[in-house]
Design an enzyme around this catalytic site. Structure first.
Site, PDB file in Angstrom:
ATOM      1  N   GLU A  24       6.782  -5.425  19.020  1.00  0.00           N
ATOM      2  CA  GLU A  24       6.323  -4.435  19.996  1.00  0.00           C
ATOM      3  C   GLU A  24       7.105  -4.678  21.288  1.00  0.00           C
ATOM      4  O   GLU A  24       7.344  -5.832  21.657  1.00  0.00           O
ATOM      5  CB  GLU A  24       4.828  -4.600  20.304  1.00  0.00           C
ATOM      6  N   HIS A  69       2.657   4.941  -6.651  1.00  0.00           N
ATOM      7  CA  HIS A  69       1.219   4.781  -6.526  1.00  0.00           C
ATOM      8  C   HIS A  69       0.679   5.416  -5.264  1.00  0.00           C
ATOM      9  O   HIS A  69      -0.514   5.564  -5.089  1.00  0.00           O
ATOM     10  CB  HIS A  69       0.867   3.293  -6.509  1.00  0.00           C
ATOM     11  N   ASP A  70       1.577   5.776  -4.363  1.00  0.00           N
ATOM     12  CA  ASP A  70       1.183   6.275  -3.054  1.00  0.00           C
ATOM     13  C   ASP A  70       1.272   7.782  -3.018  1.00  0.00           C
ATOM     14  O   ASP A  70       1.930   8.385  -3.829  1.00  0.00           O
ATOM     15  CB  ASP A  70       2.128   5.704  -2.000  1.00  0.00           C
ATOM     16  N   GLN A 125      -6.619  -4.404   9.713  1.00  0.00           N
ATOM     17  CA  GLN A 125      -5.334  -5.041   9.417  1.00  0.00           C
ATOM     18  C   GLN A 125      -4.620  -5.386  10.725  1.00  0.00           C
ATOM     19  O   GLN A 125      -3.715  -4.670  11.159  1.00  0.00           O
ATOM     20  CB  GLN A 125      -4.455  -4.104   8.587  1.00  0.00           C
ATOM     21  N   ASN A 148       3.909  -7.350   8.184  1.00  0.00           N
ATOM     22  CA  ASN A 148       3.507  -6.830   9.489  1.00  0.00           C
ATOM     23  C   ASN A 148       2.106  -7.273   9.913  1.00  0.00           C
ATOM     24  O   ASN A 148       1.857  -7.534  11.084  1.00  0.00           O
ATOM     25  CB  ASN A 148       3.575  -5.305   9.472  1.00  0.00           C
ATOM     26  N   LEU A 191       7.417  -4.625  12.972  1.00  0.00           N
ATOM     27  CA  LEU A 191       7.114  -6.047  13.174  1.00  0.00           C
ATOM     28  C   LEU A 191       6.930  -6.423  14.643  1.00  0.00           C
ATOM     29  O   LEU A 191       6.119  -7.266  14.980  1.00  0.00           O
ATOM     30  CB  LEU A 191       8.217  -6.924  12.558  1.00  0.00           C
ATOM     31  N   ARG A 250       9.478  -6.432  -2.228  1.00  0.00           N
ATOM     32  CA  ARG A 250       9.495  -5.165  -1.506  1.00  0.00           C
ATOM     33  C   ARG A 250       8.749  -5.460  -0.211  1.00  0.00           C
ATOM     34  O   ARG A 250       7.559  -5.796  -0.235  1.00  0.00           O
ATOM     35  CB  ARG A 250       8.799  -4.085  -2.318  1.00  0.00           C
ATOM     36  N   ASP A 273       6.862  -4.584   2.864  1.00  0.00           N
ATOM     37  CA  ASP A 273       6.067  -3.429   3.248  1.00  0.00           C
ATOM     38  C   ASP A 273       6.082  -3.251   4.766  1.00  0.00           C
ATOM     39  O   ASP A 273       6.043  -4.232   5.513  1.00  0.00           O
ATOM     40  CB  ASP A 273       4.628  -3.635   2.755  1.00  0.00           C
ATOM     41  N   GLU A 326      10.601  -1.237   2.633  1.00  0.00           N
ATOM     42  CA  GLU A 326       9.820  -0.023   2.645  1.00  0.00           C
ATOM     43  C   GLU A 326       9.811   0.467   4.083  1.00  0.00           C
ATOM     44  O   GLU A 326       9.129  -0.100   4.927  1.00  0.00           O
ATOM     45  CB  GLU A 326       8.386  -0.267   2.172  1.00  0.00           C
TER      46      GLU A 326
END
Lengths: 604, 475
Positions: free
Chosen positions: A256, A360-361, A217, A151, A254, A247, A249, A291
């Site tokens: 708009e 981990h999140d 980002q 993304n 992606l 995976r 993310d 994800e």
């Protein structure tokens, strides 16, 4: 080789233009794309045989390179260190490692802010180290997947630096730029704590850029065909080296479009179909895991067309299941789990859920629909303990007060509910966390290998460790470590290994249908997993779980298997044959049973 | 509803031969509601062959009258009888007796018979006075055989492949059974709070004057597989609380308040649908006075038997008269016998079951419109029962410690309040707003419970007694 726009010509280098106004280009300046490495520049790892659907039976293990093993005494775990520990992971029985991003990154978002898709983060090693790691993993039959963020990139990525510097250049249209910040106001701001808008003004280019996550980002512009090509080429780079999948993310965001919230758009699905086709055509047997922090009914869209068995991602995480497991045990009621599974739609034949207890999140409730959020808040808001636990980052063992019975029950659920289980590194030995570390670092402390210095993670000066090892009396590395647990067959580690082994002996766990049995005792969750292979052999597994801390009886309607015999799977003990009457079982507090049930004459 | 149902024909002579044996068989049946009364005799008062009498198996429907040694009023029951010339071991537990060369047994135990009954409903069949009717607009599943549901109390059911449940009403009562009637009404409202009705078996009873009146034999519904009843779930929650001791109900993991709120919403939705389907009325002063009179009569009846009630008769009567405090009382058809055991938790939410009303009351009472507050009060009573049930089972001769009593009371308060909150959300008005009326209904129920427990379960008596005291104190 698969070269995209990025690797056409040599020329411009990565010049830091931060803070400079866009300089007018002289006529003598040429517009040249950046050089990017090609997979031809490296050797490739040996390949495992192509095995269709391997991911449906696999046990996944999420490992943070930074936290697993340090080979060069710099205090950071690295790929060579991880390679050294592959024998342990093979012994444990895991089938596939999931590595969060190890790409070059300024690390302002845990590596999810990628600066270079074709370079390994310096402290982790090199692309060559990765290929060696992958080769050694494959030598042990272990597959490897990694995160790839499509993304957005880091704002320090060459593409962005070029895009802001040179609007007319080859990267000028790589990101989503606008003269004002009013467009697509329907799209929610995801990180509301730090961001006030999805638009940020760039003083260099003099325009706003679009970002669904942090302002550092910027979102890539997938309406630009060159971006699609560049991204697919980044995938090919790693696939050529031998990686077993990605995976993906943050996939819902992606594209708009006006008048939409910018999530789950048809254009996004079309692009994923294209990626899937590249994988199917060029790299059969590799896997794509989505994800998408969405409700199961929406996530199912990311598997693609069920008519053809799924033509987008092979796997997707089932997010709402995990908090429901915690809630069910806390409420001593199966219904939080029963409800979510009843609301989970059928998935295409070649698709599979990924399920997990912790990763981990953190878990946020923002991912779910309003109805579900209301339900969860209504349940949790009244319960300060659950409310605190659900949002913060704890490891499994501290969440369960280090209660061995509950640890076993939760793991039994993870290994038997529909989906491929993902184990978080360290949870197999019941590692603790360090709540004094900020942000998400509390659950990212070094793997505890031995009772020696730095828990055997590194031989560096302890002060040099990237994150301190856990040292409290209950979860500290002197009490909880791989070496000690390897030497005790009664340890949690041995127990986990045994359960993984049992799971792998029964295809029903990974491939079977799921049928909940009900029963009048609401504290007992009972279900049957059943798989019939091509020869017509039936593998039937009965799982019975006591959500209560008190012993419970349960009467199960097993009439469909009348005259068959249940055999308990951890010990092979045959239980009484199933008769006409409901099948009576008693379970200890937080107890569970796994049975294989088979026609009596098959008993050997 | 007196007199035989025509002249017995077909297999009736064979059945007559079984009747003497039923004197011993009946008291062993769970559904037999007159336990404790000595059976003096059994008469056949109605009969209809479902198959030819020599079919294998043969099926017949029968209504029997049971006479008692105490000379009191007789009870009528329905039987679905199967008979075969050879009975397999599976059916032995259901055998009633032999007649000629045939063994007669409780037909619901026989999978072939339950399959036949279902297929007759699906195909909309009539046999003599019996009509097997599918519910219009539904498609009952064609699966079978049925499996008898064990552990049931007043009726008998079979389950078809976890898809449908056929319930045979054991009491033979003239008139449309309110369970069937209200399920039909709720079905017309597309209620999501009850299991959809799929069909019924309807018959006739003689009215004693040469005509017949309709009678409900059985009804077929969606089966709520994977369900658990609210009573056992509430007990799970209380058990969790009492084991903790030093934590309050809102602090323990087993908190039930979320479920209680959802239950309140469910009951309110059922009330709204019943009112919409079958209409409402506003009782005037005379009507409300009649409700109060009925409560007072029940009080007098209890006072005769229970000294604790007699001592407080005046104070209780005062509270019961509170039902007249409202200007008028809105009434409509209600559930009539609501408690946590009549509510099933499924993965899709709560379902309300068993709309028969209080089984011991005559049908005319059970179908009379009443205030929805009667159902609300009954639920409040049920939360009290759940809270104190475990303490009532405390070892004999001693009382549970005071701190546990307080925890139990906190649990009851919290969940009663959560239930009312949920009810208010859907109904649009708070049942606690009509406090005097609600309290009258609750006390009426508590007095009835005191009488019932005195007679049947003396160690549970402290539960309603305690509630009675509380309701009197809070005036």
């Amino acid at each position: 080789m698969n070269e995209g726009i990025g690797a056409v010509r040599t020329g411009a280098t990565d010049t830091s233009t931060t803070g400079n106004a866009p300089a007018p280009r002289g006529p003598e300046e040429t517009v040249e794309p950046l050089v990017e490495p090609s997979s031809d520049d490296f050797r490739s790892a040996r390949q495992l045989p192509v095995e269709e659907g391997w991911y449906k039976r696999a046990v996944f293990y999420e490992v943070l390179v930074r936290a697993f093993a340090d080979s060069n005494r710099d205090g950071f775990g690295d790929l060579r260190g991880l390679t050294d520990k592959l024998d342990y992971l093979a012994w444990l029985g895991v089938d596939c490692l999931w590595l969060p991003p190890f790409y070059d990154s300024p690390l302002r978002d845990g590596g999810y802010d990628i600066r270079d898709y074709r370079k390994v983060l310096g402290e982790f090693g090199t692309v060559e180290d990765f290929v060696e790691f992958l080769d050694q993993a494959h030598a042990r039959g272990i597959r490897v997947i990694t995160d790839l963020v499509m993304n957005h990139t880091s704002d320090s990525h060459h593409w962005f630096q070029e895009s802001r510097r040179d609007p007319e250049g080859p990267y000028g249209d790589f990101y989503v730029w606008s003269d004002d910040d009013t467009r697509w106001s329907e799209a929610r701001v995801i990180f509301v704590d730090t961001e006030s808008s999805n638009w940020t003004y760039d003083t260099v280019r003099g325009q706003f850029y679009w970002h669904r996550f942090f302002s550092h980002q910027p979102d890539l512009n997938f309406d630009n065909p060159a971006v699609c090509e560049a991204m697919i080429d980044a995938l090919r780079f790693w696939l050529d080296l031998g990686i077993d999948g990605f995976r993906l993310d943050a996939v819902p965001y992606l594209f708009e479009r006006d008048g939409t919230n910018g999530e789950n758009l048809p254009e996004t699905h079309a692009f994923l179909r294209r990626v899937r086709k590249v994988v199917e055509d060029e790299y059969p047997g590799r896997v794509l895991l989505a994800e998408a922090n969405q409700w199961p009914a929406d996530v199912v869209e990311y598997f693609g067309d069920a008519e053809v068995g799924g033509d987008e991602c092979h796997m997707a995480f089932h997010f709402p299941l995990m908090p429901r497991i915690f809630m069910a045990v806390r409420r001593e009621s199966r219904f939080p789990i029963s409800e979510i599974l009843a609301q989970t739609p059928e998935i295409p034949e070649n698709a599979q859920w990924g399920i997990f207890l912790r990763n981990h999140d953190e878990l946020t409730l923002e991912m779910v629909t309003d109805d579900e959020r209301d339900y969860m808040y209504a349940e949790y808001a009244k319960d300060p303990r659950m409310k605190a636990n659900i949002g913060i980052r704890r490891r499994l063992a501290p969440l369960l007060d280090n209660d061995r019975n509950q640890l076993e029950l939760f793991t039994a659920l993870l290994l038997s509910l529909p989906g491929s289980p993902v184990i978080y590194y360290g949870d197999e030995i019941g590692m603790g966390d360090n709540i004094w570390l900020g942000d998400r670092d509390g659950v990212r402390s070094p793997m505890q290998w031995t009772p020696d210095r730095n828990a055997g993670f590194s031989t560096c000066d302890p002060g040099r460790l990237n994150l301190p090892v856990v040292m409290d009396p209950v979860y500290g590395y002197q009490a909880v470590n791989v070496e000690a647990q390897s030497n005790s067959t009664a340890s949690l580690l041995h127990w986990n290994r045994r359960m993984i082994e049992i799971r792998k002996q029964h295809p029903a766990f990974g491939l079977g249908d799921f049928h909940e049995l009900g029963g009048s005792n609401s504290s007992v969750l009972a279900y049957v997993r059943e798989f019939v292979d091509e020869e017509g052999t039936r593998d039937v597994v009965l799982c019975v779980n006591n959500m209560s801390r008190f012993p419970q009886p349960v009467e199960l309607d097993l009439i469909a298997w009348k005259d068959w015999t249940p055999t308990e799977l951890t010990g092979g003990v045959p239980f009484p044959a199933i008769g006409e009457l409901p099948y009576l079982l008693t379970l200890p507090g937080h107890g569970f049973y796994w049975f294989s049930i088979h026609p009596a004459q098959e008993r050997g | 509803m007196t007199g035989p149902q025509g002249t017995p024909t077909g297999t009736a002579p064979a059945l007559e031969a079984l009747l003497p044996g039923m004197v011993d068989w009946l008291p062993t049946q769970r559904w037999f509601a007159a336990k404790g009364r000595d059976v003096a005799g059994v008469r056949l008062v109605g009969h209809q062959d479902v198959t030819a009498p020599d079919a294998e198996p043969a099926v017949a429907h029968a209504v029997i009258a049971v006479e008692f040694a105490d000379g009191g009023p007789e009870d009528w029951f329905q039987l679905l009888l199967g008979s075969r010339t050879r009975v397999s071991g599976d059916l032995e537990y259901a055998v009633i007796g032999t007649s000629g060369d045939r063994t007669v047994y409780d037909g619901l135990a026989d999978g072939e018979i339950s399959r036949l009954l279902l297929s007759m409903i699906v195909s909309d069949t009539s046999v003599g006075s019996l009509r097997f009717v599918p519910e219009p607009g539904t498609e009952p599943p064609i699966v079978g055989p049925g499996r008898p549901l064990l552990g049931e109390q007043s009726n008998s059911s079979v389950i078809y492949g976890e898809r449908a449940i056929l319930k045979l009403f054991r009491r033979a009562t003239a008139g449309l059974n309110p369970d069937l009637e209200l399920h039909r009404a709720l079905g017309s409202q597309h209620s999501r709070e009850v299991a959809p009705l799929l069909g019924a078996i309807e018959g006739e009873l003689s009215d004693g004057a040469g005509g017949t009146v309709p009678m409900t034999v059985a009804m077929l519904q969606d089966y709520a597989s994977n369900s658990a009843d609210g009573w056992s779930m509430a007990l799970t929650s209380v058990r969790d609380l009492l084991a903790e001791g030093d934590l309050r109900p809102d602090e323990v993991g087993g908190d039930f308040a979320g479920e209680a709120t959802r239950l309140g919403r469910t009951v309110a939705a059922v009330h709204t649908e019943l009112a919409r389907a079958l209409g409402t009325a506003l009782l005037d002063a005379d009507g409300v006075a009649a409700v109060a009179d009925w409560m007072l009569a029940r009080l007098d009846h209890a006072a005769e038997a229970v000294p604790e009630v007699a001592e407080r008769r005046a104070a209780i009567a005062e509270v019961l008269r509170g039902v007249t405090s409202a200007d008028g009382l809105l009434v409509h058809r209600i559930h009539g016998d609501l408690h946590l055991g009549q509510e099933l938790r499924t993965p899709r939410g709560w379902l309300v079951i068993d709309f028969e009303g209080e089984p011991s009351r005559p049908l005319t009472d059970r179908v009379r419109p009443d205030s929805p507050l009667r159902d609300v009060a009954a639920m409040l009573r049920s939360f009290d029962y759940a809270a104190f049930h475990q303490l009532a089972e405390w070892e004999t001769g001693s009382e549970a410690p005071g701190y546990l009593q307080r925890r139990a009371q906190e649990w009851a308060d919290r969940n009663r309040s959560a239930f009312c909150d949920g009810y208010t959300e859907i109904a649009g008005h708070d049942p606690r707003a009509d406090l005097a009326v609600l309290r009258a209904y609750e006390l009426d129920k508590a007095v009835y419970e005191v009488l019932y427990e005195t007679r049947n379960r003396p160690n549970w008596l402290p539960i309603p007694l305690r509630s009675m005291e509380r309701l009197l104190r809070s005036v």
